[in-house]
Design an enzyme around this catalytic site. Sequence first.
Site, short mmCIF file in Angstrom:
data_model
loop_
_atom_site.label_atom_id
_atom_site.label_comp_id
_atom_site.label_asym_id
_atom_site.label_seq_id
_atom_site.Cartn_x
_atom_site.Cartn_y
_atom_site.Cartn_z
N ASP A 41 0.86 -1.29 0.08
CA ASP A 41 -0.20 0.09 0.12
C ASP A 41 0.87 1.31 0.09
O ASP A 41 2.11 1.14 -0.03
CB ASP A 41 -1.20 0.09 1.06
CG ASP A 41 -0.59 -0.45 2.60
OD1 ASP A 41 0.72 -0.12 2.82
OD2 ASP A 41 -1.26 -1.31 3.04
N LYS B 65 -3.69 2.54 0.43
CA LYS B 65 -4.97 3.46 0.59
C LYS B 65 -4.76 4.85 0.98
O LYS B 65 -3.82 4.94 1.92
CB LYS B 65 -6.05 2.60 2.08
CG LYS B 65 -5.96 1.32 1.95
CD LYS B 65 -6.38 1.00 3.33
CE LYS B 65 -5.72 -0.49 3.74
NZ LYS B 65 -5.81 -0.88 5.50
N MET C 206 -1.53 9.36 12.12
CA MET C 206 -2.74 9.58 11.16
C MET C 206 -3.26 10.75 11.99
O MET C 206 -4.60 11.15 11.94
CB MET C 206 -3.83 8.69 11.21
CG MET C 206 -3.18 7.19 10.23
SD MET C 206 -4.36 6.01 10.44
CE MET C 206 -3.87 5.34 11.67
#
Length: 476
Positions: free
Chosen positions: A250, A272, A385
Amino acid sequence: MDYLPIFIQIKNRPCLVVGGGSIAARKVALLRKAQGDVTVVAPQLCDELEKLKNDGLIRHQAREFEEADLAECVLVIAATNQRAVNEQVSELAHAQRLPVNVVDNPDLCSFIMPSIIDRSPVVIAVSTGGSSPVLARLIRTRLEGSIPAAYGRLAKLVEGFRDRVKAAFPDVEARRGFWEKILEGPVAERVFSGHEDEAEKLLGKAIDEQSANPEMPGEVYLVGAGPGDPDLLTFRALRLMQQADVVVYDRLVSPAIMELVRRDAEIVYVGKERDKHTMQQENINQLLVRLAKEGKRVLRLKGGDPFIFGRGGEEIEELAAEGIAFQVVPGITAANGCSAYAGIPLTHRDYAQSCVFVTGHLKDGSVDLNWKALAHPNQTVVFYMGLHGAPTLCKEMIAHGLPASTPVALVEQGTTPQQRVYTATLDTLLDVIASKDIKPPTLIIVGEVVNLHKKLAWLEEKDSAEKEGVFAYRNS
Ligand code: SAH
């Protein structure tokens, strides 16, 4: 070639070492590893040798060397610091055609000792013919890294099957092909991941079925690729990257790391990015199952560590349910990589006795954390994040008791050549974010330890003009 490489059998045979210091001790250790029956001649012994003597593991003649010491022995090593003695040993041994090695003196040797990588029964010897022992050691270090520690166990396992394979594959070519498959496939991987019993069963089955059914079961390697710098990969990760048939990766796997994947491996990109999941998690789980069932060696490569905010657990749950073999290889997680490369120790006796990793992004996009537990003095909090949740996290940390002046660092594209570290405080972080063109991925570190960055930063950062996103590879 100036020397003929050979391996000598010295098991239970008398070997002589002249000299009792630490260099002699190293040679004694080697001879003992090969199960030689060692006698040391030296007026005095260093502590290490003294201990071996007291434990009854070597013999000791506490005196100077004499010619008679050479009688019976199958090889001799001179390791004294007296040149005259070393020369005398060499001369007498040569006269008797007895293999002799004089440490650090190739001119006096009839054999020289290589640098070795010991994965017994696999042993690799590296020699530069005495021209540069340091170079030999450097080569050895490189090989150490690329040869799994468990190769010895693999060799022992296949040794027991040689006759059966010979009978099953009378043709030499077919036999070689079979062994190549075994030594690079699931049987070897089972040994490396500590499942010798399964490996043995699998090998037995492969022998029985091979001619009728050449397909071996597939398996999945769930591998952490670290935060970006390819130097931070583990040896195991690199080895599996180079043998996988398919690589499913990813966005957080850096292009520099993807360069190290086997050239002819099939590459599948599964996302993603924030808000636009290229492939749903469910589909990724099923993809892994399908590929493994086709008999492929599937490398599921993930940024950082697969078990830290990586959903690695979910992916292998599905594999486990389907009875597919898998192994998990840890990676350096972003918090470790970024803090090290930013010069921000996550704990420090004076400033932080605990450290918490949290995600600033929940499934539904909100940030809902136990702020009371996080807003603690003497604790470092690392937000993964966290960029989009930054307004909430700054507000809540202050609301729950941290001073507005608490230092914060935002590490952008940590450990890559594009790394940048921005420092601020809880009440100025948003201004910093607003004024910069920040590229993902980013990590936010909150706590007093951030103040150490000024003193401990060691990585030179690029001019911001040269900065660009690096987490974009091929079709991403
Ligand atoms: N499993 C990964 C984390 C995946 S979650 C790991 O162990 O590191 C993705 C988040 O990790 C990103 O949003 C970012 O907060 C962080 N991250 C990953 N790589 C990073 C890097 N090189 N620099 C800064 N943050 C990074």
